[in-house]
Design a protein around this motif. Structure first.
Motif, PDB file in Angstrom:
ATOM      1  N   THR A 128       9.581 -35.452  46.571  1.00 47.18           N
ATOM      2  CA  THR A 128       8.415 -35.182  47.412  1.00 47.18           C
ATOM      3  C   THR A 128       7.503 -34.088  46.868  1.00 47.18           C
ATOM      4  O   THR A 128       6.396 -33.924  47.360  1.00 47.18           O
ATOM      5  N   HIS A 129       7.985 -33.347  45.871  1.00 47.64           N
ATOM      6  CA  HIS A 129       7.125 -32.323  45.262  1.00 47.64           C
ATOM      7  C   HIS A 129       7.410 -32.296  43.776  1.00 47.64           C
ATOM      8  O   HIS A 129       8.442 -31.792  43.332  1.00 47.64           O
ATOM      9  N   ILE A 130       6.511 -32.868  42.985  1.00 47.37           N
ATOM     10  CA  ILE A 130       6.685 -32.945  41.538  1.00 47.37           C
ATOM     11  C   ILE A 130       6.057 -31.723  40.883  1.00 47.37           C
ATOM     12  O   ILE A 130       4.865 -31.462  41.048  1.00 47.37           O
ATOM     13  N   VAL A 131       6.860 -30.989  40.130  1.00 51.57           N
ATOM     14  CA  VAL A 131       6.359 -29.848  39.370  1.00 51.57           C
ATOM     15  C   VAL A 131       5.718 -30.336  38.070  1.00 51.57           C
ATOM     16  O   VAL A 131       4.624 -29.907  37.706  1.00 51.57           O
ATOM     17  N   ASP A 132       6.406 -31.257  37.372  1.00 53.29           N
ATOM     18  CA  ASP A 132       5.910 -31.769  36.085  1.00 53.29           C
ATOM     19  C   ASP A 132       6.658 -33.057  35.780  1.00 53.29           C
ATOM     20  O   ASP A 132       7.868 -33.034  35.574  1.00 53.29           O
ATOM     21  N   ARG A 133       5.942 -34.181  35.752  1.00 54.45           N
ATOM     22  CA  ARG A 133       6.604 -35.453  35.491  1.00 54.45           C
ATOM     23  C   ARG A 133       6.585 -35.838  34.017  1.00 54.45           C
ATOM     24  O   ARG A 133       7.240 -36.811  33.617  1.00 54.45           O
ATOM     25  N   VAL A 134       5.847 -35.106  33.177  1.00 57.13           N
ATOM     26  CA  VAL A 134       5.831 -35.403  31.749  1.00 57.13           C
ATOM     27  C   VAL A 134       7.233 -35.183  31.181  1.00 57.13           C
ATOM     28  O   VAL A 134       7.859 -34.153  31.432  1.00 57.13           O
ATOM     29  N   GLY A 135       7.720 -36.145  30.437  1.00 51.64           N
ATOM     30  CA  GLY A 135       9.078 -36.072  29.915  1.00 51.64           C
ATOM     31  C   GLY A 135      10.108 -36.660  30.841  1.00 51.64           C
ATOM     32  O   GLY A 135      11.311 -36.615  30.541  1.00 51.64           O
ATOM     33  N   GLY A 136       9.670 -37.235  31.972  1.00 50.93           N
ATOM     34  CA  GLY A 136      10.622 -37.813  32.913  1.00 50.93           C
ATOM     35  C   GLY A 136      11.432 -38.944  32.309  1.00 50.93           C
ATOM     36  O   GLY A 136      12.657 -39.020  32.471  1.00 50.93           O
ATOM     37  N   GLY A 137      10.771 -39.837  31.589  1.00 53.34           N
ATOM     38  CA  GLY A 137      11.490 -40.930  30.940  1.00 53.34           C
ATOM     39  C   GLY A 137      12.397 -40.447  29.830  1.00 53.34           C
ATOM     40  O   GLY A 137      13.491 -40.986  29.618  1.00 53.34           O
TER      41      GLY A 137
END
Length: 346
Positions: A276-285
């Motif tokens: 519900t609160h994304i700090v940083d989704r880059v690099g998630g995969g």
């Protein structure tokens, strides 16, 4: 301990602070990141022996980058040097209805001008039992694609397990060949294939029936991806496992996250996390892939547990700033057990 090898480009990341737009920013936060390097850092944090292979220029920025990798325990002895520059990417982090934006500045980067023969893959793979690459590397340049294919074929010849993240990036394929022309030969070398619905469709024309990512509102039917996995496995018979990440995007700050793993017979589905609160989704995969490789290597063939570890690791990554997933095995396992309260650990 046998080692894992990853190969690809690492870049300087310049991100606007505090969700500012590019037009508002007067300063940028500088870190480093790149798909295969991100995977390497995850694995090093889990205690695995891992080498990251790339090509870097001889300058102070590249040395700072190497120092950052060393700080996380990633092996850098097989990095080769030459070329003009380190690639850069600029990140504007979105919020709510405004999506994030990425601008690449990686033309003429050192790895884009890499040539066959610059890396001795037999030497690199000495003591290795796993090799990982992503679809970003062959997208950078024709020569990078050739070197990546050489690596994959050397790994096959030496009995090294090969994994890939299809990782389709339309803005990178600019050198005259498309992903659908280049990626099949590379993917044929892979034992483990990771992707999402866009990767499979844009690269190979494979898509789940009746699925529209834009219309999911955070609800993704995992069973609809069985056909995607089966089609990928049929096209690439070397693959023993096909994995699909399932992201439901409610808005830029709120996603659901899960995954499925198909072994040719059984479709395993992970628990679904509501982030519900994304700090940083880059690099998630990449954090998912790092967790998956760790699980497949350490959980005695328990594919379900490996999948659940990967999803939990990636869920935690969404709470961490930067490309790298700075979490431990214990932290991931605590989340797998249901401890997602975020209470202070004393």
């Amino acid at each position: 301990m046998s080692k894992i090898v990853t190969f690809g480009e690492i870049m300087l990341r310049l991100a606007t602070p505090d969700h500012l737009r590019f037009s508002q920013a007067r300063a940028f936060n500088a870190t480093f990141g790149g798909g295969e390097a991100n995977v390497a850092v995850s694995l090093a944090n889990y205690g695995e022996r891992v080498d990251f292979v790339t090509r870097l220029p001889r300058n102070d920025i590249a040395e700072a980058c190497v120092g950052e990798l060393r700080r996380y325990g990633v092996g850098v002895d097989n990095i080769v040097y030459g070329g003009e520059r380190l690639g850069i990417y600029f990140l504007e982090t979105g919020a709510v209805a405004r999506p994030s934006k990425v601008i690449y500045d990686r033309a003429h980067s050192s790895i884009s001008t890499i040539e066959r023969g610059m890396i001795d893959w037999d030497e690199v793979f000495e003591g290795a039992d796993w090799f990982h690459w992503t679809g970003i590397t062959p997208a950078v340049s024709a020569s990078a694609a050739e070197v990546c294919l050489d690596a994959c074929r050397a790994a096959n010849r030496l009995g090294v397990t090969v994994s890939c993240d299809l990782n389709y990036r339309k803005n990178l394929w600019k050198y005259g060949k498309s992903a659908s022309e280049v990626m099949p030969a590379l993917t044929e070398c892979c034992d483990v294939i990771l992707g999402n619905e866009e990767d499979a469709e844009k690269v190979f024309g494979i898509k789940p029936e009746g699925f529209d990512a834009a219309a999911t509102e955070g609800k993704v039917d995992a069973s609809s991806f069985r056909s995607v996995c089966a089609q990928l496995m049929a096209r690439f018979p070397r693959a023993k496992k096909v994995v699909v990440t399932l992201r439901g995007s409610i808005n830029a700050d709120h996603n659901t996250w899960g995954g499925v793993l198909y072994d040719g017979e059984t479709l395993y589905e992970s628990p679904r996390y509501d982030i519900t609160h994304i700090v940083d989704r880059v690099g998630g995969g990449d954090s998912f892939m790092g967790g998956l490789i760790y699980g497949l290597r350490n959980f005695g063939g328990d594919d379900r547990r490996a999948l659940e570890f990967a999803v939990a690791a990636s869920c935690l990554k969404h709470t961490i700033y930067g490309d790298f997933n700075a979490v431990s095995v214990a932290e991931v396992e605590n989340l797998m057990k249901g401890d997602g309260s975020g209470r202070v650990a004393r």
